[in-house]
Design a protein around this motif. Structure first.
Motif, PDB file in Angstrom:
ATOM      1  N   LEU A 383       0.811  -1.215   0.000  1.00  0.00           N
ATOM      2  CA  LEU A 383       0.000   0.000   0.000  1.00  0.00           C
ATOM      3  C   LEU A 383       0.846   1.268   0.000  1.00  0.00           C
ATOM      4  O   LEU A 383       0.523   2.242  -0.699  1.00  0.00           O
ATOM      5  N   LYS A 384       1.935   1.296   0.767  1.00  0.00           N
ATOM      6  CA  LYS A 384       2.752   2.509   0.832  1.00  0.00           C
ATOM      7  C   LYS A 384       3.440   2.770  -0.508  1.00  0.00           C
ATOM      8  O   LYS A 384       3.382   3.886  -1.042  1.00  0.00           O
ATOM      9  N   SER A 385       4.077   1.741  -1.062  1.00  0.00           N
ATOM     10  CA  SER A 385       4.738   1.916  -2.352  1.00  0.00           C
ATOM     11  C   SER A 385       3.727   2.255  -3.443  1.00  0.00           C
ATOM     12  O   SER A 385       3.984   3.103  -4.309  1.00  0.00           O
ATOM     13  N   PHE A 386       2.591   1.589  -3.366  1.00  0.00           N
ATOM     14  CA  PHE A 386       1.547   1.861  -4.351  1.00  0.00           C
ATOM     15  C   PHE A 386       1.068   3.316  -4.255  1.00  0.00           C
ATOM     16  O   PHE A 386       0.927   4.008  -5.264  1.00  0.00           O
ATOM     17  N   GLY A 387       0.822   3.794  -3.033  1.00  0.00           N
ATOM     18  CA  GLY A 387       0.368   5.172  -2.850  1.00  0.00           C
ATOM     19  C   GLY A 387       1.396   6.178  -3.335  1.00  0.00           C
ATOM     20  O   GLY A 387       1.044   7.194  -3.969  1.00  0.00           O
ATOM     21  N   LEU A 388       2.673   5.927  -3.045  1.00  0.00           N
ATOM     22  CA  LEU A 388       3.727   6.834  -3.509  1.00  0.00           C
ATOM     23  C   LEU A 388       3.793   6.883  -5.029  1.00  0.00           C
ATOM     24  O   LEU A 388       3.995   7.937  -5.630  1.00  0.00           O
ATOM     25  N   THR A 389       3.605   5.726  -5.662  1.00  0.00           N
ATOM     26  CA  THR A 389       3.626   5.683  -7.129  1.00  0.00           C
ATOM     27  C   THR A 389       2.463   6.468  -7.721  1.00  0.00           C
ATOM     28  O   THR A 389       2.631   7.222  -8.694  1.00  0.00           O
ATOM     29  N   ILE A 425      -8.288   3.656 -11.177  1.00  0.00           N
ATOM     30  CA  ILE A 425      -9.347   4.295 -10.390  1.00  0.00           C
ATOM     31  C   ILE A 425      -8.815   5.545  -9.690  1.00  0.00           C
ATOM     32  O   ILE A 425      -9.388   6.642  -9.805  1.00  0.00           O
ATOM     33  N   LEU A 426      -7.728   5.382  -8.948  1.00  0.00           N
ATOM     34  CA  LEU A 426      -7.216   6.503  -8.160  1.00  0.00           C
ATOM     35  C   LEU A 426      -6.674   7.607  -9.064  1.00  0.00           C
ATOM     36  O   LEU A 426      -6.768   8.790  -8.710  1.00  0.00           O
ATOM     37  N   ARG A 427      -6.107   7.246 -10.197  1.00  0.00           N
ATOM     38  CA  ARG A 427      -5.614   8.289 -11.100  1.00  0.00           C
ATOM     39  C   ARG A 427      -6.771   9.145 -11.616  1.00  0.00           C
ATOM     40  O   ARG A 427      -6.651  10.367 -11.691  1.00  0.00           O
ATOM     41  N   ARG A 428      -7.886   8.512 -11.961  1.00  0.00           N
ATOM     42  CA  ARG A 428      -9.046   9.279 -12.429  1.00  0.00           C
ATOM     43  C   ARG A 428      -9.606  10.157 -11.317  1.00  0.00           C
ATOM     44  O   ARG A 428      -9.991  11.304 -11.559  1.00  0.00           O
ATOM     45  N   THR A 441      -5.542  21.730  -0.632  1.00  0.00           N
ATOM     46  CA  THR A 441      -4.867  20.432  -0.585  1.00  0.00           C
ATOM     47  C   THR A 441      -5.676  19.369  -1.312  1.00  0.00           C
ATOM     48  O   THR A 441      -6.908  19.449  -1.418  1.00  0.00           O
ATOM     49  N   ILE A 442      -4.951  18.374  -1.806  1.00  0.00           N
ATOM     50  CA  ILE A 442      -5.540  17.150  -2.354  1.00  0.00           C
ATOM     51  C   ILE A 442      -4.861  15.994  -1.639  1.00  0.00           C
ATOM     52  O   ILE A 442      -3.633  15.895  -1.649  1.00  0.00           O
ATOM     53  N   THR A 443      -5.651  15.149  -1.015  1.00  0.00           N
ATOM     54  CA  THR A 443      -5.088  14.083  -0.176  1.00  0.00           C
ATOM     55  C   THR A 443      -5.602  12.731  -0.639  1.00  0.00           C
ATOM     56  O   THR A 443      -6.805  12.537  -0.833  1.00  0.00           O
ATOM     57  N   LEU A 444      -4.659  11.794  -0.823  1.00  0.00           N
ATOM     58  CA  LEU A 444      -4.995  10.388  -1.037  1.00  0.00           C
ATOM     59  C   LEU A 444      -4.790   9.672   0.298  1.00  0.00           C
ATOM     60  O   LEU A 444      -3.669   9.565   0.777  1.00  0.00           O
ATOM     61  N   ARG A 445      -5.877   9.233   0.886  1.00  0.00           N
ATOM     62  CA  ARG A 445      -5.811   8.583   2.198  1.00  0.00           C
ATOM     63  C   ARG A 445      -6.054   7.084   2.019  1.00  0.00           C
ATOM     64  O   ARG A 445      -7.030   6.662   1.402  1.00  0.00           O
ATOM     65  N   CYS A 453      -9.971  -2.492   3.573  1.00  0.00           N
ATOM     66  CA  CYS A 453      -9.036  -1.485   3.078  1.00  0.00           C
ATOM     67  C   CYS A 453      -9.813  -0.416   2.325  1.00  0.00           C
ATOM     68  O   CYS A 453     -10.566  -0.720   1.390  1.00  0.00           O
ATOM     69  N   THR A 454      -9.628   0.846   2.745  1.00  0.00           N
ATOM     70  CA  THR A 454     -10.425   1.953   2.216  1.00  0.00           C
ATOM     71  C   THR A 454      -9.516   2.993   1.581  1.00  0.00           C
ATOM     72  O   THR A 454      -8.508   3.391   2.173  1.00  0.00           O
ATOM     73  N   PHE A 455      -9.898   3.442   0.401  1.00  0.00           N
ATOM     74  CA  PHE A 455      -9.169   4.482  -0.329  1.00  0.00           C
ATOM     75  C   PHE A 455     -10.065   5.725  -0.392  1.00  0.00           C
ATOM     76  O   PHE A 455     -11.238   5.629  -0.763  1.00  0.00           O
ATOM     77  N   THR A 456      -9.500   6.864  -0.052  1.00  0.00           N
ATOM     78  CA  THR A 456     -10.263   8.112  -0.020  1.00  0.00           C
ATOM     79  C   THR A 456      -9.459   9.209  -0.698  1.00  0.00           C
ATOM     80  O   THR A 456      -8.259   9.363  -0.422  1.00  0.00           O
TER      81      THR A 456
END
Length: 795
Positions: A383-389, A425-428, A441-445, A453-456
């Motif tokens: 998840l961390k590496s994925f979020g950073l990417t 999904i997250l890129r869109r 701010t724009i935050t990916l949580r 597992c929740t993506f916000t």
């Protein structure tokens, strides 16, 4: 035999005697009524069993109304109102009949001051009058009623009645009364004219006779009215005398007597043909809108499919050229122009990748809309590496917008899912946030909610006011997840104005110059989240918009790993990806090639050289307003080879800020893209021409070539119109014509006034080139043979 014959003769004589007696009675009754026709009293004969009128005299028809209006009713029920008056008359009639049955038929009963509803006169409008009735039984078993009007209506009252009658009779709206049994008591002339019936054919008849196919509706109307409810604008169909079906609207309520019981209805009917026509037009417009969307789906899918091969070839060519240039970097033989070309190739490759992803979205969205299942490729996701990417590859934000990754912990650091689908999904979602957020701010949580597992994605933009709160109603997706536009096309019929407004909103959404994409990003994300087993939801208010989804529990179960950290990582916007990165910046550029900087030390140059630049004729300066990096860089490179300086603005608002800056250099030309975020080229040029009153030529440079777009540009005040791609020879011709203008030469190459004759001439050449291309379809963009285009000596 003799006995049988004798009995038969007696029976035949008896039957003949009875028939003769009945005939004599009827003749006697007719003689009696003929005698009483001139009687000053109202006379009516009733059937003792049904209580309905059998015959009336002329005086009755003069004061009470025509016989046909009463013959279908019980006289006491149809001709009187109120239990007090109706009860008195009905009781007296029943008493006379009962006494006649027991042999006491010589009695008479007088009922005084009975309020009656008269239907006399040409109009037949119901008017209340008071009568004294004397009731008796005739010798031929008929109930006879003699009525005398209690008071004479004076001239003044008659005038008032006449005015009132004319008001209702000739009203512009059809009116009628119905009894509790559904019979027509009265109808004005307007209604008779609408349906084509005479009074004899319409009044006194059941209303069902005139709308038989609407039986259930009429019964429902009476049910509503009987419950004390008024009805409005209820559509019903009536049959005219000639068999034609007319569409009518009914408004109705109930008249109750003084004791609160149902007396009659008051019905108003209006022609509904116009509404039916509008409804049919609205339905046709709605169906055409749906059909247009389906055609757009099919067109997009088929067209993009044919583009994929060409784009893949072009992508490989860009990558191959980039690889060759990188080889020169290692050899140390790369010059400044090669560096610009390398940067342009990298931007072009990114742009091609974006288009390929858009094509993939179109293809997947069409299949998912049709109910096809998406085949997932599950694997382990850190998840961390994925979020950073995801954050690193996110679109570039404005300077005052912070982009951050927030890890909330609460579960394992590795899950099992489809990393490619998650990335899409997250890129869109982040692209949507970048377009909407101008500051904040724009935050990916990334975290966990109830073990899932929740993506916000949270942004501080202006918010989205869709009115549905992200809830699915009647099987429709929330407005924000609609593709191409943010409007819900209902299944039910709309009003023609609503249907027209809906279609216009859809057209405006599709043709918006502020939107770069196709409007399918959020729709694709919604369906892809469903494919992952989640549900994409959103909430929005001014200053905060939240998109969130959770993966199924199985994504994070049975995975033994370290827990997810809790930390916040902010993206450093000063360090960008290689295509725009500083590591490709050459250190061997000359002073003239260096970009303008605000560092005081960087501006310290030799005085002699500074004087030379001060006295030299200023370069022809062009403001390039273009949001696509590759297109902007290409234009700037072309302008540089034409010995022109250039500045770039990413949207119309940024261009206006540059033009308003008093310290900025004057521009001789503005190349304006039309479709840009924040502020499109049309709006920006309108401000330049109308509010700022600048005389700088503004040339439209767009990928659209429709006549409507050209007319909009001409109305706003554009000085020229070019479709992309702008060829180097076209740009050179435009710049040379502007450079050679008298105003430019007289000012020593300074700011240039608008010269429409130059732009008009250039436009004529452009049109001529377009015609030449149409006349030579086999040679592509130019009538020159392709083998000559490939020669080394041809520029």
């Amino acid at each position: 035999f003799f006995v049988f014959f004798f009995v038969n003769v007696l029976y035949t004589q008896s039957l003949s005697y009875k028939l003769l007696r009945i005939k004599v009675k009827m003749s006697a009754r007719e003689v009696a009524f003929d005698f009483l026709s001139s009687c000053p009293f109202c006379l009516v004969a009733l059937d003792p069993t049904s209580g309905k009128p059998i015959q009336v005299n002329e005086t009755f028809e003069e004061y009470m109304g025509p016989f046909f209006k009463f013959q279908g009713y019980k006289f006491a029920d149809a001709a009187t109102e109120g239990e007090k008056h109706q009860g008195k008359l009905l009781k007296a009639i029943q008493t006379i009949v009962e006494e006649s049955d027991v042999g006491c038929g010589n009695n008479k009963i007088t009922v005084r001051n009975v309020e009656m509803v008269t239907l006399a006169g040409e109009a037949g409008l119901p008017i209340r009058r008071h009568f004294d009735w004397t009731i008796s039984m005739s010798k031929d078993d008929c109930v006879l009623l003699f009525g005398e009007q209690c008071t004479e209506v004076d001239i003044e009252q008659r005038a008032k009645d006449s005015e009132l009658i004319d008001f209702f009779q000739n009203a512009p709206i059809a009116l009628h009364w119905l009894s509790g049994e559904g019979n027509v008591i009265w109808a004005n002339q307007t209604e008779l004219d609408v349906l084509g019936y005479t009074q004899e054919e319409y009044i006194g008849k059941p209303i069902m006779n005139f709308c038989p196919d609407e039986k259930e509706l009429v019964l429902e109307i009476f049910k509503q009215l009987g419950s004390g409810n008024a009805i409005r604008d209820v559509p019903v169909r009536f049959r005219t005398k000639h068999g034609k079906i007319v569409n009518l609207l009914i408004d109705s309520n109930v008249k109750y007597d003084i004791e609160g019981k149902f007396a009659h209805t008051r019905c108003f009917i209006r022609d509904d043909t116009g509404r039916k026509i509008r409804e049919a037009r609205a339905q046709l417009l709605l169906e055409e809108t749906k059909r247009s969307i389906r055609l757009l789906d099919n067109f997009m899918s088929r067209s993009m499919h044919h583009m994929k091969t060409a784009l893949h070839v072009l992508q490989h060519m860009c990558e191959s050229l980039s690889s060759n240039l990188y080889t020169k970097i290692n050899d140390g033989s790369l010059n400044a122009e090669d560096m610009e070309n390398l940067s342009l190739l990298q931007d072009s490759t990114d742009h091609i990748n974006d288009v390929n992803e858009m094509i993939q979205d179109i293809t997947d969205l069409e299949r998912l809309d049709q109910g096809h299942e998406y085949e997932l490729q599950l694997g382990r996701v850190d998840l961390k590496s994925f979020g950073l990417t995801v954050i690193a590859k996110a679109p570039t934000t404005l300077d005052n917008v912070e982009l951050a990754l927030e890890l909330a912990g609460g579960g394992p650091a590795i899950i099992e899912s489809d990393v490619i689908v998650l990335t899409r999904i997250l890129r869109r979602l982040i692209e949507n946030a970048v377009q909407a957020t101008k500051q904040g701010t724009i935050t990916l949580r990334i975290g966990y909610n109830e073990g899932r597992c929740t993506f916000t994605v949270i942004d501080s933009g202006p918010g989205v006011n869709t009115g549905d709160g992200g809830v699915i109603n009647d099987g429709n997706l929330p407005v924000i997840f609609q593709k191409y536009h943010q409007q819900i096309i209902p299944e039910e019929t709309l009003d023609i104005d609503e249907a027209t407004d809906l279609r216009q909103k859809i057209l405006d959404g599709l043709s918006s110059h502020r939107k770069n994409g196709l409007g399918i990003g959020l729709a694709t994300s919604y369906h892809l989240v469903l494919a992952l087993g989640g549900d994409l939801r959103y909430s929005s208010r001014p200053g905060e918009t939240i998109f969130r989804f959770s993966l199924p529990l199985k994504a994070s179960l049975n995975i033994t790993t370290t827990p997810l950290d809790s930390q916040r990582i902010v993206k450093d916007v000063s360090v960008t990806s290689p295509p725009q990165g500083t590591e490709l910046k050459l250190q061997t550029l000359s002073i003239e090639d260096q970009p303008m900087v605000e560092d005081e030390n960087a501006l310290r140059v030799a005085p002699a050289k500074q004087d030379i630049h001060h006295n030299a004729k200023p370069k022809f300066s062009v403001l390039v307003v273009e949001d696509t990096n590759a297109a902007a860089k290409l234009l700037c490179m072309m302008l540089k080879k034409l010995d022109c300086s250039s500045n770039r603005a990413e949207n119309g608002k940024e261009a206006l800020d540059i033009l308003r800056d008093a310290s900025s250099a004057k521009f001789n030309l503005i190349l304006m893209d039309l479709r840009m975020p924040v502020m499109d080229g049309l709006e920006a040029t309108k401000v330049i021409k109308s509010e700022m009153k600048l005389k700088i030529p503004v040339i439209a440079l767009t990928g659209e070539s429709s006549l409507e777009t050209k007319q909009k540009c001409e109305a706003i005040g554009f000085d020229g119109f070019y479709t992309k791609p702008l060829r180097r020879v076209q740009l050179k011709d435009l710049v040379e014509k502007l450079k050679s203008s008298a105003a430019y030469l007289q000012t020593g190459g300074g700011s240039l006034d608008t010269h429409r004759e130059i732009c008009a001439s250039t436009n004529r050449i452009n049109v001529s080139n377009q015609k030449r291309k149409l006349s030579c379809p086999d040679v592509g963009f130019s009538p020159i043979p392709k083998r000559m285009i490939a020669s080394n000596g041809l520029k």
